[in-house]
Design a protein around this motif. Structure first.
Motif, PDB file in Angstrom:
ATOM      1  N   ASP A 100      51.086  39.051  44.228  1.00  0.00           N
ATOM      2  CA  ASP A 100      50.221  39.545  45.045  1.00  0.00           C
ATOM      3  C   ASP A 100      50.985  39.848  46.453  1.00  0.00           C
ATOM      4  O   ASP A 100      50.454  41.256  46.968  1.00  0.00           O
ATOM      5  CB  ASP A 100      48.673  39.392  45.327  1.00  0.00           C
ATOM      6  CG  ASP A 100      47.936  40.395  45.605  1.00  0.00           C
ATOM      7  OD1 ASP A 100      47.394  41.298  45.117  1.00  0.00           O
ATOM      8  OD2 ASP A 100      47.764  40.136  46.932  1.00  0.00           O
ATOM      9  N   ARG A 141      41.603  41.271  48.431  1.00  0.00           N
ATOM     10  CA  ARG A 141      40.137  40.985  47.341  1.00  0.00           C
ATOM     11  C   ARG A 141      38.426  41.006  47.704  1.00  0.00           C
ATOM     12  O   ARG A 141      38.375  42.523  47.601  1.00  0.00           O
ATOM     13  CB  ARG A 141      40.536  40.050  46.509  1.00  0.00           C
ATOM     14  CG  ARG A 141      41.437  39.022  45.421  1.00  0.00           C
ATOM     15  CD  ARG A 141      41.183  40.426  44.771  1.00  0.00           C
ATOM     16  NE  ARG A 141      41.908  39.964  43.623  1.00  0.00           N
ATOM     17  CZ  ARG A 141      43.484  40.511  43.809  1.00  0.00           C
ATOM     18  NH1 ARG A 141      44.277  41.341  44.317  1.00  0.00           N
ATOM     19  NH2 ARG A 141      44.228  40.188  42.141  1.00  0.00           N
ATOM     20  N   ASN A 184      33.310  39.010  40.284  1.00  0.00           N
ATOM     21  CA  ASN A 184      34.967  38.569  39.944  1.00  0.00           C
ATOM     22  C   ASN A 184      35.764  38.221  41.345  1.00  0.00           C
ATOM     23  O   ASN A 184      36.651  37.648  41.048  1.00  0.00           O
ATOM     24  CB  ASN A 184      34.311  40.288  40.191  1.00  0.00           C
ATOM     25  CG  ASN A 184      34.092  40.513  38.883  1.00  0.00           C
ATOM     26  OD1 ASN A 184      34.162  40.017  37.799  1.00  0.00           O
ATOM     27  ND2 ASN A 184      33.874  41.872  39.022  1.00  0.00           N
ATOM     28  N   THR A 238      38.927  33.857  33.754  1.00  0.00           N
ATOM     29  CA  THR A 238      38.838  36.016  34.137  1.00  0.00           C
ATOM     30  C   THR A 238      37.345  36.724  33.509  1.00  0.00           C
ATOM     31  O   THR A 238      36.419  37.369  33.760  1.00  0.00           O
ATOM     32  CB  THR A 238      40.017  36.483  33.739  1.00  0.00           C
ATOM     33  OG1 THR A 238      40.728  36.410  34.560  1.00  0.00           O
ATOM     34  CG2 THR A 238      40.144  37.896  34.116  1.00  0.00           C
ATOM     35  N   ASP A 279      38.765  35.416  40.399  1.00  0.00           N
ATOM     36  CA  ASP A 279      40.025  35.695  41.018  1.00  0.00           C
ATOM     37  C   ASP A 279      40.695  34.570  42.202  1.00  0.00           C
ATOM     38  O   ASP A 279      41.760  34.350  42.074  1.00  0.00           O
ATOM     39  CB  ASP A 279      39.616  37.158  41.907  1.00  0.00           C
ATOM     40  CG  ASP A 279      39.756  38.708  41.736  1.00  0.00           C
ATOM     41  OD1 ASP A 279      39.959  38.320  39.926  1.00  0.00           O
ATOM     42  OD2 ASP A 279      39.778  39.350  41.942  1.00  0.00           O
ATOM     43  N   TYR A 301      41.261  32.024  39.113  1.00  0.00           N
ATOM     44  CA  TYR A 301      42.800  31.757  38.850  1.00  0.00           C
ATOM     45  C   TYR A 301      43.679  32.136  39.828  1.00  0.00           C
ATOM     46  O   TYR A 301      44.879  31.534  39.141  1.00  0.00           O
ATOM     47  CB  TYR A 301      42.627  34.098  37.839  1.00  0.00           C
ATOM     48  CG  TYR A 301      42.973  34.697  37.128  1.00  0.00           C
ATOM     49  CD1 TYR A 301      43.205  34.041  36.132  1.00  0.00           C
ATOM     50  CD2 TYR A 301      44.545  35.151  37.924  1.00  0.00           C
ATOM     51  CE1 TYR A 301      44.323  34.450  35.503  1.00  0.00           C
ATOM     52  CE2 TYR A 301      45.614  35.757  36.436  1.00  0.00           C
ATOM     53  CZ  TYR A 301      44.802  34.824  35.204  1.00  0.00           C
ATOM     54  OH  TYR A 301      45.948  36.006  34.201  1.00  0.00           O
TER      55      TYR A 301
END
Length: 326
Positions: free
Chosen positions: A324, A8, A306, A250, A310, A313
């Motif tokens: 992932d 990320r 963001n 999100t 993430d 989340y």
């Protein structure tokens, strides 16, 4: 988890580079130049004077050359100097950034602590009086323009009732106040901007939370939990809420650009010396270095927001990390 975080983080840099390319091109394709903005009020300014200004600002070079020079300065944290007053862009942003972050952070905190309970109660008591009242509130929040709401609040609480100050961050006599008096004075100045900034978000995210909770509480595992005789509070807050929060997290992460962008509106209305007002002033003056510097800072904060979303989340749903990695 480490692989997830590293992936990320690495995604931030190409996204930030792409944002700078697009914004740099769009800004330079917009009508008018800094030379025009400086000379348009001077009837004696000649075409040669405008060309000289373009050469001084480096605007006579091809667009890709200008962008390369700007990126090279950005790599060493040099955002250039303002075309209007010659000050370092980074210094101007450092002066304005803290107040914008403070207002947006308080607004986001207010949205989370109020919108989540409203959404949960509306979902668990669907079609109740509370649900109907909050639905009306949601429609008002979606339909009401931010600037119009701000003007109404200024007229009511500032002009007619004289309860709250309507502009700035502190009173004119603030220098002689004690610490707690100054704290109270600045808090009073921030009430209206924070409320205006968070009002639309409260309506939107309470509705998102309601929809997500309604979807979750209809799942089979919730019926199973209730059939086992678990208390309703345990079913809602231990089993349903965690899954309902995933989509809301999100959405909250994606809300950060909207909050930062909306700062320009209420900061201008309430005369708050933040990044939003600086951005508007720089836009009218075609001050390219300031505009690009603010856009880069805003884009970076958006990507960081963001990234935090993430992480949250992945913490809420460990399956995200597993998928992932796979």
């Amino acid at each position: 988890m480490v692989f997830f975080l590293v992936k990320r983080v690495l995604m931030i840099f190409p996204m930030l580079l792409g944002i700078t390319v697009i914004t740099f091109i769009v800004i330079h394709l917009a009508p008018g130049t800094p030379a025009d903005a400086i000379t348009e009020l001077n009837p004696r300014a000649s075409a040669q004077a405008r060309e000289n200004l373009k050469r001084i600002y480096g605007l006579d070079k091809p667009l890709h050359v200008q962008y390369i020079h700007w990126v090279c300065r950005l790599a060493v944290m040099d955002l250039g100097s303002s075309f209007t007053d010659g000050r370092k862009v980074l210094d101007k942003i450092e002066e304005r950034l803290p107040i914008t972050i403070l207002i947006n952070a308080l607004s986001l905190f207010l949205i989370i602590i109020i919108a989540a309970p409203i959404g949960i109660i509306s979902a668990t008591r669907q079609y109740s009086l509370f649900d109907k009242v909050t639905t009306v509130f949601v429609f008002l929040g979606f339909a009401m323009p931010t600037f119009w709401l701000a003007l109404l609040l200024i007229i009511l609480f500032g002009v007619q009732l004289h309860w709250l100050p309507i502009s700035g961050l502190q009173s004119m006599h603030a220098e002689g106040l004690s610490f707690w008096q100054l704290f109270r004075d600045r808090s009073m100045h921030l009430i209206l901007p924070i409320f205006v900034s968070s009002f639309t978000g409260l309506a939107a995210y309470s509705r998102y939370m309601r929809s997500s909770m309604l979807e979750v509480i209809r799942q089979d595992y919730i019926r199973t939990a209730r059939a086992k005789g678990l208390p309703e509070s345990s079913v809602i807050y231990k089993h349903a809420l965690r899954n309902a929060m995933m989509s809301t997290i999100t959405i909250i992460g994606l809300a950060i650009p909207g909050l930062i962008g909306g700062s320009a509106i209420f900061e201008q209305i309430f005369a708050i010396p933040g990044m939003g007002k600086l951005f508007l002033d720089a836009t009218w003056a075609r001050d390219y270095p300031v505009v690009m510097g603010i856009l880069v800072i805003g884009a970076f904060l958006t990507l960081v927001g963001n990234f935090i979303a993430d992480i949250a989340y992945a913490l809420v749903d460990p399956r995200i990390r597993v998928e992932d990695i796979g």
